[in-house]
Design a protein around this motif. Structure first.
Motif, PDB file in Angstrom:
ATOM      1  N   THR A 163       3.354 -36.228 109.253  1.00 43.05           N
ATOM      2  CA  THR A 163       3.207 -35.315 107.993  1.00 43.05           C
ATOM      3  C   THR A 163       2.927 -35.935 107.026  1.00 43.05           C
ATOM      4  O   THR A 163       3.825 -36.767 106.548  1.00 43.05           O
ATOM      5  N   LEU A 164       2.668 -36.048 105.983  1.00 41.84           N
ATOM      6  CA  LEU A 164       2.880 -36.415 104.074  1.00 41.84           C
ATOM      7  C   LEU A 164       1.651 -35.816 102.843  1.00 41.84           C
ATOM      8  O   LEU A 164       1.003 -34.710 103.215  1.00 41.84           O
ATOM      9  N   GLY A 165       2.255 -36.280 102.029  1.00 37.17           N
ATOM     10  CA  GLY A 165       0.739 -35.661 100.820  1.00 37.17           C
ATOM     11  C   GLY A 165      -0.200 -35.893 100.795  1.00 37.17           C
ATOM     12  O   GLY A 165      -0.375 -37.308 101.138  1.00 37.17           O
ATOM     13  N   LEU A 217       8.768 -29.879 101.682  1.00 35.94           N
ATOM     14  CA  LEU A 217       9.358 -31.522 102.762  1.00 35.94           C
ATOM     15  C   LEU A 217       9.334 -30.906 104.031  1.00 35.94           C
ATOM     16  O   LEU A 217      10.362 -30.341 104.636  1.00 35.94           O
ATOM     17  N   THR A 218       8.398 -30.944 104.528  1.00 36.10           N
ATOM     18  CA  THR A 218       8.389 -30.375 106.139  1.00 36.10           C
ATOM     19  C   THR A 218       9.370 -31.314 107.146  1.00 36.10           C
ATOM     20  O   THR A 218      10.070 -32.776 106.699  1.00 36.10           O
ATOM     21  N   ASP A 219      10.241 -30.891 107.816  1.00 35.34           N
ATOM     22  CA  ASP A 219      11.003 -30.786 108.884  1.00 35.34           C
ATOM     23  C   ASP A 219      10.373 -31.663 110.221  1.00 35.34           C
ATOM     24  O   ASP A 219       8.792 -30.546 111.821  1.00 35.34           O
ATOM     25  N   ILE A 279       5.192 -39.330 105.559  1.00 36.57           N
ATOM     26  CA  ILE A 279       5.527 -39.900 104.566  1.00 36.57           C
ATOM     27  C   ILE A 279       5.667 -39.527 103.374  1.00 36.57           C
ATOM     28  O   ILE A 279       5.310 -38.278 102.693  1.00 36.57           O
ATOM     29  N   ARG A 280       6.706 -39.683 102.487  1.00 35.59           N
ATOM     30  CA  ARG A 280       7.285 -39.248 101.515  1.00 35.59           C
ATOM     31  C   ARG A 280       7.851 -40.331 100.542  1.00 35.59           C
ATOM     32  O   ARG A 280       7.897 -41.459 100.668  1.00 35.59           O
ATOM     33  N   LEU A 281       8.128 -40.099  99.284  1.00 32.90           N
ATOM     34  CA  LEU A 281       8.919 -40.821  98.716  1.00 32.90           C
ATOM     35  C   LEU A 281      10.918 -41.397  98.573  1.00 32.90           C
ATOM     36  O   LEU A 281      10.640 -39.891  99.625  1.00 32.90           O
ATOM     37  N   GLY A 282      10.680 -42.672  98.364  1.00 34.57           N
ATOM     38  CA  GLY A 282      11.867 -42.826  98.806  1.00 34.57           C
ATOM     39  C   GLY A 282      12.821 -41.842  98.852  1.00 34.57           C
ATOM     40  O   GLY A 282      14.057 -41.453 100.034  1.00 34.57           O
TER      41      GLY A 282
END
Length: 296
Positions: free
Chosen positions: A99-101, A133-135, A145-148
């Motif tokens: 999952t990502l943006g 912000l998926t679990d 994949i998200r920002l740190g």
């Protein structure tokens, strides 16, 4: 008693995930009646109801949810161990769910995915575009994949992209009519193009930073979108100002279609990270994908 429960526990996980005895039975390759009988037998042995059944749906009870959250990762680990044994053969194969943006996909992941899939034709990658912000555990994803700054501390995080920044953009025509803001507070006098956040449906507060000091500004305007491309298109058309990733508009800026403002307030920040739960064993496919995405 415990040995008799292993198949039934796995059946429980599948039924809870599918929210349907019919779909779960088809996935497991057993009859619906046999599946229902197995779940009832498990509930009788444990002397507690695990599923709530209606004519239209099936959902775990609180006790069932607690049991599934406890045993689900363990069944997943067993499955991964078996897949890992399979991967010891000559070919690398398997399914990977991430999952990502929207921006992460186009700026960071997409350039690496094609050569990776070309190199490993038996690997299948499912990319779910989701700006929330998926679990990843409950969503049964292999990674996110998200920002740190958005990655939970109990996750293993691997940096996969460079620093980048957001910039305020507008068309030359808009700036000639309305001038350029000199500070973020000046944005209250401009027609700003808002972004609707998927989480809770709120509007994104524009984030700035100068000399390491963060600032959040709530802006107003006539247009609101929930995707990046539409905000860029509206700004290019002269309909207002937008705050967007710089790399997405670099060419338009070079060509003179867009101009930037408040650059001193748009400091770069660490880029994207691939994150996943800490596990002892990964499939060969997943390990190779991490290596393909890893930022030098």
């Amino acid at each position: 008693m415990l040995k008799d429960n292993f198949n039934d526990l796995f059946y429980l996980i599948v039924v809870a995930h599918e929210r349907s005895f019919t779909r779960a039975a088809a996935k497991l390759g057993v009859s619906q009646s046999a599946l229902s009988h197995a779940i009832r037998g498990l509930e009788e042995r444990l002397q507690i109801r695990l599923l709530t059944r209606t004519t239209r749906s099936v959902a775990p009870t609180d006790a069932g949810e607690e049991l599934i959250n406890s045993i689900g990762p363990r069944f997943k680990e067993i499955e991964e161990e078996l897949i890992a044994l399979t991967d010891m053969r000559d070919r690398v194969a398997g399914n990977i769910r991430i999952t990502l943006g929207e921006h992460a996909l186009h700026s960071t992941v997409w350039p690496a995915i094609k050569p990776f899939l070309d190199a490993y034709p038996d690997v299948k990658v499912e990319l779910t575009i989701d700006n929330t912000l998926t679990d990843i555990v409950s969503g049964r994803y292999d990674a996110g994949i998200r920002l740190g700054e958005q990655v939970a501390r109990d996750m293993v995080a691997v940096r996969i992209g460079p620093d980048w920044r957001m910039v305020v953009i507008g068309s030359p025509g808009y700036f000639s009519r309305h001038g350029k803001p000199q500070t973020p507070h000046d944005l209250q006098h401009h027609n700003c193009i808002n972004m609707r956040l998927p989480t809770l449906g709120g509007l994104y507060a524009w984030e700035f930073s100068k000399d390491g000091q963060p600032m959040r500004v709530r802006v107003e305007g006539q247009l609101t979108f929930n995707n990046l491309a539409s905000r860029i298109e509206a700004a290019t058309s002269g309909m207002g100002l937008a705050l967007v990733p710089e790399d997405c508009v670099a060419q338009a800026i070079t060509e003179g279609k867009l101009e930037t403002a408040l650059e001193a307030w748009c400091e770069p920040f660490p880029g994207y990270y691939l994150y996943y739960p800490s596990r002892k064993q990964h499939t060969a496919a997943f390990t190779l994908l991490i290596d393909a995405l890893r930022y030098p």
